[in-house]
Write a protein that holds these residues in place. Sequence first.
Motif, PDB file in Angstrom:
ATOM      1  N   VAL A   1      45.447  41.348  41.494  1.00 14.38           N
ATOM      2  CA  VAL A   1      44.928  42.832  41.842  1.00 14.38           C
ATOM      3  C   VAL A   1      43.276  42.441  41.930  1.00 14.38           C
ATOM      4  CG1 VAL A   1      44.314  45.047  41.095  1.00 14.38           C
ATOM      5  CG2 VAL A   1      46.485  44.256  41.055  1.00 14.38           C
ATOM      6  N   SER A   2      42.727  41.604  41.238  1.00  9.44           N
ATOM      7  CA  SER A   2      41.291  41.507  40.907  1.00  9.44           C
ATOM      8  C   SER A   2      40.782  40.680  42.065  1.00  9.44           C
ATOM      9  CB  SER A   2      41.035  40.858  39.527  1.00  9.44           C
ATOM     10  OG  SER A   2      41.415  41.680  38.381  1.00  9.44           O
ATOM     11  N   THR A   3      41.522  39.727  42.555  1.00 10.04           N
ATOM     12  CA  THR A   3      41.025  38.751  43.643  1.00 10.04           C
ATOM     13  C   THR A   3      41.377  39.577  45.062  1.00 10.04           C
ATOM     14  OG1 THR A   3      43.168  37.588  43.430  1.00 10.04           O
ATOM     15  CG2 THR A   3      41.329  36.653  42.427  1.00 10.04           C
ATOM     16  N   THR A   4      42.376  40.346  45.246  1.00  5.29           N
ATOM     17  CA  THR A   4      42.698  41.070  46.437  1.00  5.29           C
ATOM     18  C   THR A   4      41.675  42.121  46.534  1.00  5.29           C
ATOM     19  OG1 THR A   4      44.302  42.462  45.477  1.00  5.29           O
ATOM     20  CG2 THR A   4      44.903  40.526  46.706  1.00  5.29           C
ATOM     21  N   ARG A   5      41.005  42.779  45.661  1.00  4.00           N
ATOM     22  CA  ARG A   5      39.961  43.907  45.617  1.00  4.00           C
ATOM     23  C   ARG A   5      38.671  43.338  45.245  1.00  4.00           C
ATOM     24  NH1 ARG A   5      43.174  49.078  42.800  1.00  4.00           N
ATOM     25  NH2 ARG A   5      44.850  48.885  44.406  1.00  4.00           N
ATOM     26  N   SER A   6      38.349  42.158  45.179  1.00  2.00           N
ATOM     27  CA  SER A   6      37.173  41.484  44.955  1.00  2.00           C
ATOM     28  C   SER A   6      36.278  41.653  45.932  1.00  2.00           C
ATOM     29  CB  SER A   6      37.263  40.174  44.426  1.00  2.00           C
ATOM     30  OG  SER A   6      35.904  39.651  44.173  1.00  2.00           O
ATOM     31  N   GLN A   7      34.894  41.828  45.864  1.00  3.91           N
ATOM     32  CA  GLN A   7      34.074  41.925  46.780  1.00  3.91           C
ATOM     33  C   GLN A   7      33.351  40.703  47.319  1.00  3.91           C
ATOM     34  OE1 GLN A   7      33.084  44.980  48.644  1.00  3.91           O
ATOM     35  NE2 GLN A   7      34.538  45.780  47.270  1.00  3.91           N
ATOM     36  N   MET A   8      33.627  39.698  46.292  1.00  2.00           N
ATOM     37  CA  MET A   8      33.047  38.357  46.607  1.00  2.00           C
ATOM     38  C   MET A   8      34.075  37.603  47.626  1.00  2.00           C
ATOM     39  SD  MET A   8      31.962  36.934  42.539  1.00  2.00           S
ATOM     40  CE  MET A   8      33.176  35.758  42.708  1.00  2.00           C
ATOM     41  N   LYS A   9      33.499  36.731  48.271  1.00  3.02           N
ATOM     42  CA  LYS A   9      34.434  35.743  49.249  1.00  3.02           C
ATOM     43  C   LYS A   9      34.394  34.411  48.661  1.00  3.02           C
ATOM     44  CE  LYS A   9      34.016  38.914  52.507  1.00  3.02           C
ATOM     45  NZ  LYS A   9      35.164  39.693  52.720  1.00  3.02           N
ATOM     46  N   ARG A  10      33.440  33.960  47.921  1.00  5.21           N
ATOM     47  CA  ARG A  10      33.752  32.623  47.308  1.00  5.21           C
ATOM     48  C   ARG A  10      33.196  32.401  45.725  1.00  5.21           C
ATOM     49  NH1 ARG A  10      34.969  29.707  51.031  1.00  5.21           N
ATOM     50  NH2 ARG A  10      34.276  27.331  50.775  1.00  5.21           N
ATOM     51  N   THR A  11      33.940  31.702  44.998  1.00  7.68           N
ATOM     52  CA  THR A  11      33.462  31.630  43.403  1.00  7.68           C
ATOM     53  C   THR A  11      33.640  29.936  43.294  1.00  7.68           C
ATOM     54  OG1 THR A  11      34.135  32.517  41.440  1.00  7.68           O
ATOM     55  CG2 THR A  11      35.971  31.860  42.788  1.00  7.68           C
ATOM     56  N   LEU A  12      33.185  29.666  42.059  1.00  7.31           N
ATOM     57  CA  LEU A  12      33.082  28.249  41.486  1.00  7.31           C
ATOM     58  C   LEU A  12      34.387  28.244  40.764  1.00  7.31           C
ATOM     59  CD1 LEU A  12      29.421  27.634  40.424  1.00  7.31           C
ATOM     60  CD2 LEU A  12      30.784  26.482  42.161  1.00  7.31           C
ATOM     61  N   VAL A  13      35.101  27.209  40.948  1.00  8.05           N
ATOM     62  CA  VAL A  13      36.510  26.857  40.176  1.00  8.05           C
ATOM     63  C   VAL A  13      35.968  25.278  39.976  1.00  8.05           C
ATOM     64  CG1 VAL A  13      38.854  26.487  40.004  1.00  8.05           C
ATOM     65  CG2 VAL A  13      37.810  28.442  41.195  1.00  8.05           C
ATOM     66  N   PHE A  14      35.982  24.960  38.401  1.00  6.60           N
ATOM     67  CA  PHE A  14      35.508  23.408  38.005  1.00  6.60           C
ATOM     68  C   PHE A  14      34.472  22.904  39.039  1.00  6.60           C
ATOM     69  CE2 PHE A  14      40.229  24.043  37.151  1.00  6.60           C
ATOM     70  CZ  PHE A  14      39.668  24.016  35.634  1.00  6.60           C
TER      71      PHE A  14
ATOM     72  N   ALA B   1      53.486  40.859  42.671  1.00  7.24           N
ATOM     73  CA  ALA B   1      53.540  41.952  42.116  1.00  7.24           C
ATOM     74  C   ALA B   1      51.874  42.583  42.340  1.00  7.24           C
ATOM     75  CB  ALA B   1      54.053  42.484  40.983  1.00  7.24           C
ATOM     76  N   GLY B   2      51.315  41.688  41.878  1.00  9.94           N
ATOM     77  CA  GLY B   2      49.657  42.160  41.614  1.00  9.94           C
ATOM     78  C   GLY B   2      48.967  42.180  42.928  1.00  9.94           C
ATOM     79  N   GLU B   3      49.370  41.120  43.788  1.00 13.31           N
ATOM     80  CA  GLU B   3      48.686  41.201  45.268  1.00 13.31           C
ATOM     81  C   GLU B   3      49.066  42.353  46.013  1.00 13.31           C
ATOM     82  OE1 GLU B   3      47.323  38.136  47.097  1.00 13.31           O
ATOM     83  OE2 GLU B   3      46.769  37.178  45.098  1.00 13.31           O
ATOM     84  N   ALA B   4      50.602  42.778  45.810  1.00  9.50           N
ATOM     85  CA  ALA B   4      51.006  43.933  46.555  1.00  9.50           C
ATOM     86  C   ALA B   4      50.124  45.263  46.155  1.00  9.50           C
ATOM     87  CB  ALA B   4      52.556  43.888  46.344  1.00  9.50           C
ATOM     88  N   TYR B   5      50.057  45.225  44.949  1.00 10.65           N
ATOM     89  CA  TYR B   5      49.169  46.488  44.219  1.00 10.65           C
ATOM     90  C   TYR B   5      47.728  46.342  44.930  1.00 10.65           C
ATOM     91  CZ  TYR B   5      47.002  49.712  41.085  1.00 10.65           C
ATOM     92  OH  TYR B   5      46.178  50.785  40.517  1.00 10.65           O
ATOM     93  N   GLY B   6      47.424  45.310  44.950  1.00 14.88           N
ATOM     94  CA  GLY B   6      45.758  45.165  45.242  1.00 14.88           C
ATOM     95  C   GLY B   6      45.742  45.318  46.741  1.00 14.88           C
ATOM     96  N   LEU B   7      46.638  45.112  47.718  1.00 11.98           N
ATOM     97  CA  LEU B   7      46.649  45.155  49.002  1.00 11.98           C
ATOM     98  C   LEU B   7      47.069  46.999  49.204  1.00 11.98           C
ATOM     99  CD1 LEU B   7      48.046  42.131  50.165  1.00 11.98           C
ATOM    100  CD2 LEU B   7      45.489  42.739  50.337  1.00 11.98           C
ATOM    101  N   GLY B   8      47.515  47.650  48.366  1.00 12.26           N
ATOM    102  CA  GLY B   8      47.925  48.933  48.436  1.00 12.26           C
ATOM    103  C   GLY B   8      49.042  49.366  48.834  1.00 12.26           C
ATOM    104  N   TYR B   9      49.994  48.508  48.821  1.00 12.85           N
ATOM    105  CA  TYR B   9      51.433  48.654  49.089  1.00 12.85           C
ATOM    106  C   TYR B   9      51.889  49.395  47.998  1.00 12.85           C
ATOM    107  CZ  TYR B   9      50.832  45.297  52.762  1.00 12.85           C
ATOM    108  OH  TYR B   9      50.520  44.575  53.918  1.00 12.85           O
TER     109      TYR B   9
END
Length: 184
Positions: free
Chosen positions: A84-97, A131-139
């Motif tokens: 949910v957090s990543t699908t609704r995030s305003q950020m386009k890119r982030t740092l991972v390691f 399930a989280g992505e489906a909720y985040g996308l509004g399904y």
Amino acid sequence: VHSLVTYIFVYEDLISLTCGAVIIWYFAGSFEKNVGTVKYCFLTIAFAVLSALLYLLLETVVSRVAKVEDAKGFMPVAFATLGVSTTRSQMKRTLVFGVRVPVVLVPWFMLCIAWFIPHSSLLSNLCGLLAGEAYGLGYCFCLDFPESVGSKLDRVLPFSLLKRIPGLKYIPGSLAERRAFESS
């Protein structure tokens, strides 16, 4: 039917419990800050049930091809909140390691890492993420309730008691109350 929710409290060993606690602390805490404690509690149960139902649906198909680990632990719900957090995030890119990656790839990268956690079910974590992505996308819009309902639920049991426990951080249900809480 009760096992559609209780599986999130089952851990095989101390390592999986520790990994689950770190994931809950890191990902679920920020999600609770965004939606409030009442809605977070409701969505935790909803994500647990949705993940379990999806797991039961896919487990029959996947078990014919490969061995499937039983669903247990809070990680599917944590993956749902991360989705949910990543699908609704305003950020386009982030740092991972130290590497800049698109935000939408972060949960999939974390899913690959979680594959190596002992007694972790890749299928149940995937179901939580879906399930989280489906909720985040509004399904799953039927899981949303107005902030006014959240504010009213803040004043009834057990949430009214949670506010009074010293040392426990309770996040109000309405956006205006959350902003006032954060500024104080």
